[in-house]
Write a protein that holds these residues in place. Structure first.
Motif, PDB file in Angstrom:
ATOM      1  N   LYS A 187       0.841  -1.185   0.000  1.00 23.63           N
ATOM      2  CA  LYS A 187       0.000   0.000   0.000  1.00 23.63           C
ATOM      3  C   LYS A 187       0.882   1.243   0.000  1.00 23.63           C
ATOM      4  N   THR A 188       0.610   2.152  -0.939  1.00 25.08           N
ATOM      5  CA  THR A 188       1.320   3.426  -0.932  1.00 25.08           C
ATOM      6  C   THR A 188       0.581   4.397  -0.017  1.00 25.08           C
ATOM      7  N   THR A 189       1.328   5.257   0.632  1.00 23.53           N
ATOM      8  CA  THR A 189       0.715   6.202   1.560  1.00 23.53           C
ATOM      9  C   THR A 189       1.566   7.453   1.645  1.00 23.53           C
ATOM     10  N   HIS A 190       0.960   8.536   2.123  1.00 30.40           N
ATOM     11  CA  HIS A 190       1.701   9.775   2.306  1.00 30.40           C
ATOM     12  C   HIS A 190       2.623   9.658   3.517  1.00 30.40           C
ATOM     13  N   VAL A 193       5.218   7.277   7.765  1.00 28.69           N
ATOM     14  CA  VAL A 193       4.567   6.028   8.146  1.00 28.69           C
ATOM     15  C   VAL A 193       4.684   5.829   9.664  1.00 28.69           C
ATOM     16  N   LEU A 194       4.168   6.817  10.392  1.00 30.42           N
ATOM     17  CA  LEU A 194       4.153   6.724  11.844  1.00 30.42           C
ATOM     18  C   LEU A 194       3.036   5.772  12.286  1.00 30.42           C
ATOM     19  N   TYR A 195       3.226   5.152  13.442  1.00 28.88           N
ATOM     20  CA  TYR A 195       2.275   4.164  13.944  1.00 28.88           C
ATOM     21  C   TYR A 195       0.865   4.738  14.023  1.00 28.88           C
ATOM     22  N   ARG A 196       0.720   5.934  14.591  1.00 29.66           N
ATOM     23  CA  ARG A 196      -0.612   6.524  14.755  1.00 29.66           C
ATOM     24  C   ARG A 196      -1.251   6.837  13.400  1.00 29.66           C
ATOM     25  N   ASN A 197      -0.436   7.227  12.429  1.00 28.61           N
ATOM     26  CA  ASN A 197      -0.973   7.504  11.093  1.00 28.61           C
ATOM     27  C   ASN A 197      -1.491   6.233  10.437  1.00 28.61           C
ATOM     28  N   LEU A 198      -0.741   5.152  10.591  1.00 24.26           N
ATOM     29  CA  LEU A 198      -1.133   3.898   9.960  1.00 24.26           C
ATOM     30  C   LEU A 198      -2.366   3.295  10.628  1.00 24.26           C
ATOM     31  N   GLN A 199      -2.519   3.510  11.923  1.00 23.64           N
ATOM     32  CA  GLN A 199      -3.732   3.064  12.594  1.00 23.64           C
ATOM     33  C   GLN A 199      -4.966   3.689  11.937  1.00 23.64           C
ATOM     34  N   LEU A 223      -6.405 -22.797   0.028  1.00 24.74           N
ATOM     35  CA  LEU A 223      -5.038 -22.316   0.217  1.00 24.74           C
ATOM     36  C   LEU A 223      -4.732 -22.180   1.710  1.00 24.74           C
ATOM     37  N   PRO A 224      -3.479 -22.398   2.103  1.00 24.46           N
ATOM     38  CA  PRO A 224      -3.111 -22.217   3.513  1.00 24.46           C
ATOM     39  C   PRO A 224      -3.107 -20.743   3.896  1.00 24.46           C
ATOM     40  N   VAL A 225      -3.467 -20.464   5.132  1.00 25.00           N
ATOM     41  CA  VAL A 225      -3.488 -19.092   5.641  1.00 25.00           C
ATOM     42  C   VAL A 225      -2.823 -19.063   7.010  1.00 25.00           C
ATOM     43  N   GLN A 226      -1.828 -18.200   7.156  1.00 28.05           N
ATOM     44  CA  GLN A 226      -1.158 -18.018   8.442  1.00 28.05           C
ATOM     45  C   GLN A 226      -1.244 -16.580   8.935  1.00 28.05           C
ATOM     46  N   SER A 227      -1.010 -15.639   8.025  1.00 26.93           N
ATOM     47  CA  SER A 227      -0.986 -14.239   8.451  1.00 26.93           C
ATOM     48  C   SER A 227      -1.260 -13.331   7.263  1.00 26.93           C
ATOM     49  N   PHE A 228      -1.501 -12.053   7.581  1.00 25.15           N
ATOM     50  CA  PHE A 228      -1.714 -11.032   6.548  1.00 25.15           C
ATOM     51  C   PHE A 228      -0.950  -9.782   6.967  1.00 25.15           C
ATOM     52  N   THR A 229      -0.036  -9.346   6.111  1.00 25.65           N
ATOM     53  CA  THR A 229       0.815  -8.194   6.411  1.00 25.65           C
ATOM     54  C   THR A 229       0.639  -7.120   5.349  1.00 25.65           C
ATOM     55  N   VAL A 230       0.456  -5.879   5.789  1.00 25.89           N
ATOM     56  CA  VAL A 230       0.401  -4.740   4.873  1.00 25.89           C
ATOM     57  C   VAL A 230       1.778  -4.093   4.849  1.00 25.89           C
ATOM     58  N   LEU A 231       2.321  -3.968   3.666  1.00 27.29           N
ATOM     59  CA  LEU A 231       3.641  -3.369   3.480  1.00 27.29           C
ATOM     60  C   LEU A 231       3.433  -1.939   2.982  1.00 27.29           C
ATOM     61  N   PHE A 232       3.550  -0.989   3.888  1.00 27.21           N
ATOM     62  CA  PHE A 232       3.355   0.419   3.536  1.00 27.21           C
ATOM     63  C   PHE A 232       4.655   1.006   2.990  1.00 27.21           C
ATOM     64  N   VAL A 233       4.530   1.796   1.927  1.00 30.29           N
ATOM     65  CA  VAL A 233       5.680   2.527   1.401  1.00 30.29           C
ATOM     66  C   VAL A 233       5.238   3.951   1.098  1.00 30.29           C
ATOM     67  N   GLU A 234       6.008   4.906   1.559  1.00 31.74           N
ATOM     68  CA  GLU A 234       5.680   6.311   1.331  1.00 31.74           C
ATOM     69  C   GLU A 234       5.807   6.653  -0.150  1.00 31.74           C
ATOM     70  N   PRO A 237       9.441  11.305  -1.011  1.00 32.37           N
ATOM     71  CA  PRO A 237      10.658  11.154  -0.209  1.00 32.37           C
ATOM     72  C   PRO A 237      10.349  11.352   1.261  1.00 32.37           C
ATOM     73  N   PRO A 238      11.001  10.587   2.136  1.00 35.96           N
ATOM     74  CA  PRO A 238      12.155   9.709   1.893  1.00 35.96           C
ATOM     75  C   PRO A 238      11.799   8.265   1.559  1.00 35.96           C
ATOM     76  N   TYR A 239      10.546   7.968   1.186  1.00 32.67           N
ATOM     77  CA  TYR A 239      10.109   6.643   0.748  1.00 32.67           C
ATOM     78  C   TYR A 239      10.354   5.566   1.816  1.00 32.67           C
ATOM     79  N   CYS A 240      10.027   5.893   3.053  1.00 31.19           N
ATOM     80  CA  CYS A 240      10.208   4.915   4.119  1.00 31.19           C
ATOM     81  C   CYS A 240       9.203   3.766   3.961  1.00 31.19           C
ATOM     82  N   VAL A 241       9.623   2.592   4.437  1.00 29.58           N
ATOM     83  CA  VAL A 241       8.811   1.383   4.330  1.00 29.58           C
ATOM     84  C   VAL A 241       8.536   0.860   5.742  1.00 29.58           C
ATOM     85  N   ARG A 242       7.317   0.359   5.949  1.00 28.54           N
ATOM     86  CA  ARG A 242       6.968  -0.211   7.244  1.00 28.54           C
ATOM     87  C   ARG A 242       6.010  -1.377   7.028  1.00 28.54           C
TER      88      ARG A 242
END
Length: 309
Positions: A187-190, A193-199, A223-234, A237-242
């Motif tokens: 997911k792209t985001t502005h 990528v602070l914790y409170r913003n992502l919440q 299909l097997p299911v274990q987890s679901f992770t959202v990969l945020f990228v700004e 700049p500075p294009y931080c990833v979380r």
């Protein structure tokens, strides 16, 4: 995982399909009966059935937005790059000139060129967007979890299964894991990528519903299911990833919202009535001030009264 190559025909069997262009995936007639995706469900819950219907291709009066959203176009380009899809499939670079004229959105030549790309369902990529996409791709490539193979599954597969009520359901995860059952969604985001913003982003954009629908489809198709992770990228700049892994209890809440949205969708579709907020009320209704505002007023009044005493 066995996937079915899409032959361009109407889908009549549940399965994991590959090769369905995004524009065809959103077609109302992709399946033998009406189909619903997370976009519709999130619209019903986040806005109203009427708002969801207005934006849906199920609506015969639906008109594609000629003013393409830059954020959506940028996200689409990024997904195509990460999935190693042929760039020409649904993206096109905006040329430097047309008929010798540099870019000018008001010129007839440029308006006609843009209209042609939209008719051909192309995502227009500007030089600025390409620069941002490059920054995001580099950032994702250097992220430890990505280097460890987080995005190493089967990209851009469409999960399609049928509800007992008769309509089809479809989900399109960014990555279907080969064996681990650990799903990842980019997911792209502005920034930032602070914790409170992502919440706030997770709740506002209905990502819990989206995750729940992917997991529902995966389980329905074995299909097997274990987890679901959202990969945020700004997307600037500075294009931080979380990377944020969703908790099972919150995905369950997303599923509860989906089940409510399924019922609302089916009722609206069968009855042909898509109500907006408050449409079913015969009288005016009271509106409560938010608790934070009430408390701030009460505290402020107490403060001034105390000072005046």
């Amino acid at each position: 995982m066995q996937s079915i190559p899409w032959d361009g025909k109407t889908i009549i069997e549940p399965g994991i399909y590959r090769g369905i262009p995004l524009t065809d995936y959103h077609r109302f007639d992709l399946c033998s009966e009406v189909s619903v995706s997370s976009t519709m469900l999130r619209g019903i819950i986040g806005e109203s059935p009427r708002h969801a219907w207005e934006k849906s291709r199920l609506n015969p009066d639906h008109v594609d937005d000629e003013e393409q959203s830059e954020a959506m176009a940028l996200g689409r380009f990024l997904h195509a790059a990460v999935a190693a899809e042929p760039f020409e499939s649904d993206c096109v670079f905006r040329p430097a000139t047309i008929a010798g004229h540099p870019y000018n959105g008001n010129r007839k030549e440029w308006r006609e060129w843009k209209a042609e790309q939209i008719r051909n369902r192309k995502t227009i990529i500007t030089p600025e967007m390409a620069s941002h996409a490059k920054g995001m791709i580099v950032a994702l490539g250097s992220f430890p979890l990505v280097q460890a193979g987080m995005l190493g599954g089967a990209p851009e597969r469409s999960l399609i299964w049928k509800d007992d009520r008769g309509f089809w359901k479809k989900a399109r995860p960014d990555e279907i894991p080969n064996a681990s059952g650990d799903y990842a969604e980019i997911k792209t985001t502005h920034p930032p990528v602070l914790y409170r913003n992502l919440q706030r982003t997770m709740a506002d954009r209905g990502y819990y519903q989206q995750a729940a629908m992917v997991i529902e489809g995966a389980r329905a198709l074995g299909l097997p299911v274990q987890s679901f992770t959202v990969l945020f990228v700004e997307n600037r700049p500075p294009y931080c990833v979380r990377a944020c892994t969703l908790k099972d209890e919150d995905i369950a809440r997303g599923d509860q919202l989906n089940q409510l949205a399924y019922s609302m969708f089916w009722q609206c579709y069968q009855g042909g009535v898509w109500p907006g907020p408050g449409d079913d009320r015969a009288d005016a209704e009271y509106i409560d001030a938010p608790d934070w505002w009430r408390k701030s007023v009460d505290d402020r009044v107490k403060f001034f009264l105390r000072e005046a005493a």
